[in-house]
Design a protein around this motif. Structure first.
Motif, PDB file in Angstrom:
ATOM      1  N   TYR A   1     -22.373  42.103  96.863  1.00 47.78           N
ATOM      2  CA  TYR A   1     -21.233  42.275  96.418  1.00 47.78           C
ATOM      3  C   TYR A   1     -20.956  42.412  94.904  1.00 47.78           C
ATOM      4  O   TYR A   1     -21.767  42.110  94.112  1.00 47.78           O
ATOM      5  CB  TYR A   1     -20.269  40.798  96.851  1.00 47.78           C
ATOM      6  CG  TYR A   1     -19.834  40.918  98.252  1.00 47.78           C
ATOM      7  CD1 TYR A   1     -18.746  41.421  99.089  1.00 47.78           C
ATOM      8  CD2 TYR A   1     -20.777  40.181  98.969  1.00 47.78           C
ATOM      9  CE1 TYR A   1     -18.725  41.745 100.227  1.00 47.78           C
ATOM     10  CE2 TYR A   1     -20.669  40.232 100.624  1.00 47.78           C
ATOM     11  CZ  TYR A   1     -19.629  40.778 100.870  1.00 47.78           C
ATOM     12  OH  TYR A   1     -19.503  40.749 102.387  1.00 47.78           O
TER      13      TYR A   1
ATOM     14  N   ILE B   1     -15.119  41.242  95.013  1.00 47.53           N
ATOM     15  CA  ILE B   1     -14.670  39.781  95.129  1.00 47.53           C
ATOM     16  C   ILE B   1     -14.128  39.155  93.648  1.00 47.53           C
ATOM     17  O   ILE B   1     -14.828  39.070  92.717  1.00 47.53           O
ATOM     18  CB  ILE B   1     -15.672  38.899  95.667  1.00 47.53           C
ATOM     19  CG1 ILE B   1     -16.414  39.439  96.869  1.00 47.53           C
ATOM     20  CG2 ILE B   1     -15.010  37.351  95.865  1.00 47.53           C
ATOM     21  CD1 ILE B   1     -17.320  38.549  97.422  1.00 47.53           C
TER      22      ILE B   1
ATOM     23  N   ILE C   1     -11.602  41.522  97.870  1.00 44.47           N
ATOM     24  CA  ILE C   1     -11.297  40.164  98.343  1.00 44.47           C
ATOM     25  C   ILE C   1     -11.068  39.314  97.024  1.00 44.47           C
ATOM     26  O   ILE C   1     -11.773  39.282  96.394  1.00 44.47           O
ATOM     27  CB  ILE C   1     -12.625  39.786  99.035  1.00 44.47           C
ATOM     28  CG1 ILE C   1     -12.917  40.618 100.330  1.00 44.47           C
ATOM     29  CG2 ILE C   1     -12.429  38.043  99.509  1.00 44.47           C
ATOM     30  CD1 ILE C   1     -14.350  40.820 100.357  1.00 44.47           C
TER      31      ILE C   1
END
Length: 276
Positions: A50, A25, A92
């Motif tokens: 993540y 991310i 992301i």
């Protein structure tokens, strides 16, 4: 410090936490802040497994205080340098405010094969400035006023900005957090006055309409209904319409700095979107 050097010789500082094998991310901070503005979200998402990355925009925070390149094309290219250096894939990208513009341009220009999803929060697209084709935007005098205040007394301007409209602390009944205000001031004063001055033009006068139209990745658009910095009516709903695959959520009465004031709401909604 960890940094990458761009093609035009600018050192960009970044944080990189979590397992290298995890889905990344990438966070894009607002004006005139630093990667530190994402500390809450980075700690939350790294705890969920993540890999989280955030950089200081050129001229901001711990990145090099160069004189030039304070525009969205350079901002997006700087992100691309970080992404390529770390070889991030299936990433992301999450952008707040000016960072939402930066993330939009990055995904549109550089991220076609590297980005899985996009999240825009209180973001400046499609266009903040009032023009003949954007009659709902803010007049140029608003941004000229920001430049004047920055030039006259940057330290006082930043303290007033964080104490009032950014977090909605100027609303009746609002309980201001002095720690939040001073953390905003601390981050802002770390950067270059020239980068911040030039950045006002970048976030207010850049038209992201064509960028938004070209993005094919699923995009979550979040905005505070009482955003006094990037008024919601001329931003989030318009961006959502231009995007091919968008989900729009407007939080009633929440301010521009909602990632800090209401982090639990924001984190939960982002997690639901990116894990779906």
């Amino acid at each position: 410090m960890i940094s990458v050097t761009t093609n035009d010789g600018v050192q960009i500082f970044y944080k990189d936490w979590g397992p290298k094998s995890a889905q990344p991310i990438v966070f894009h901070h607002g004006w005139p802040l630093t990667a530190d503005d994402w500390d809450n979200q980075m700690l939350f998402f790294v705890s969920k497994g993540y890999r989280v990355i955030a950089h200081d925009r050129r001229g901001h925070g711990r990145s090099m205080q160069v004189s030039d390149g304070h525009d969205m094309d350079h901002y997006a290219a700087d992100v691309a340098a970080v992404v390529e250096h770390l070889d991030l894939r299936n990433a992301i990208h999450i952008g707040h405010s000016t960072g939402g513009g930066e993330a939009t341009r990055y995904v549109a220009r550089h991220g076609r094969n590297r980005v899985a999803k996009l999240v825009l929060i209180g973001a400046v697209p499609p266009l903040m400035l009032k023009t003949e084709t954007n009659p709902g935007g803010l007049p140029i005098e608003v941004f000229d006023g920001l430049r004047q205040q920055l030039s006259a007394n940057r330290a006082q301007f930043y303290r007033d900005f964080a104490s009032g409209p950014f977090y909605g602390y100027n609303r009746p009944g609002a309980e201001a957090s002095q720690a939040v205000i001073w953390n905003w001031w601390r981050q802002s004063m770390m950067g270059s006055a020239k980068a911040h001055y030039d950045g006002i033009k970048a976030f207010s006068e850049t038209d992201f309409s064509e960028d938004l139209k070209s993005i094919t990745q699923p995009t979550l658009v979040l905005h505070g209904g009482d955003d006094q910095i990037v008024p919601v009516d001329d931003s989030a709903p318009l961006s959502a319409k231009l995007l091919k695959h968008s989900t729009l959520k407007i939080y009633d009465r929440l301010p521009h700095g909602l990632c800090t004031t209401h982090a639990d709401f924001i984190n939960a909604d982002i997690l639901s979107f990116i894990s779906a």
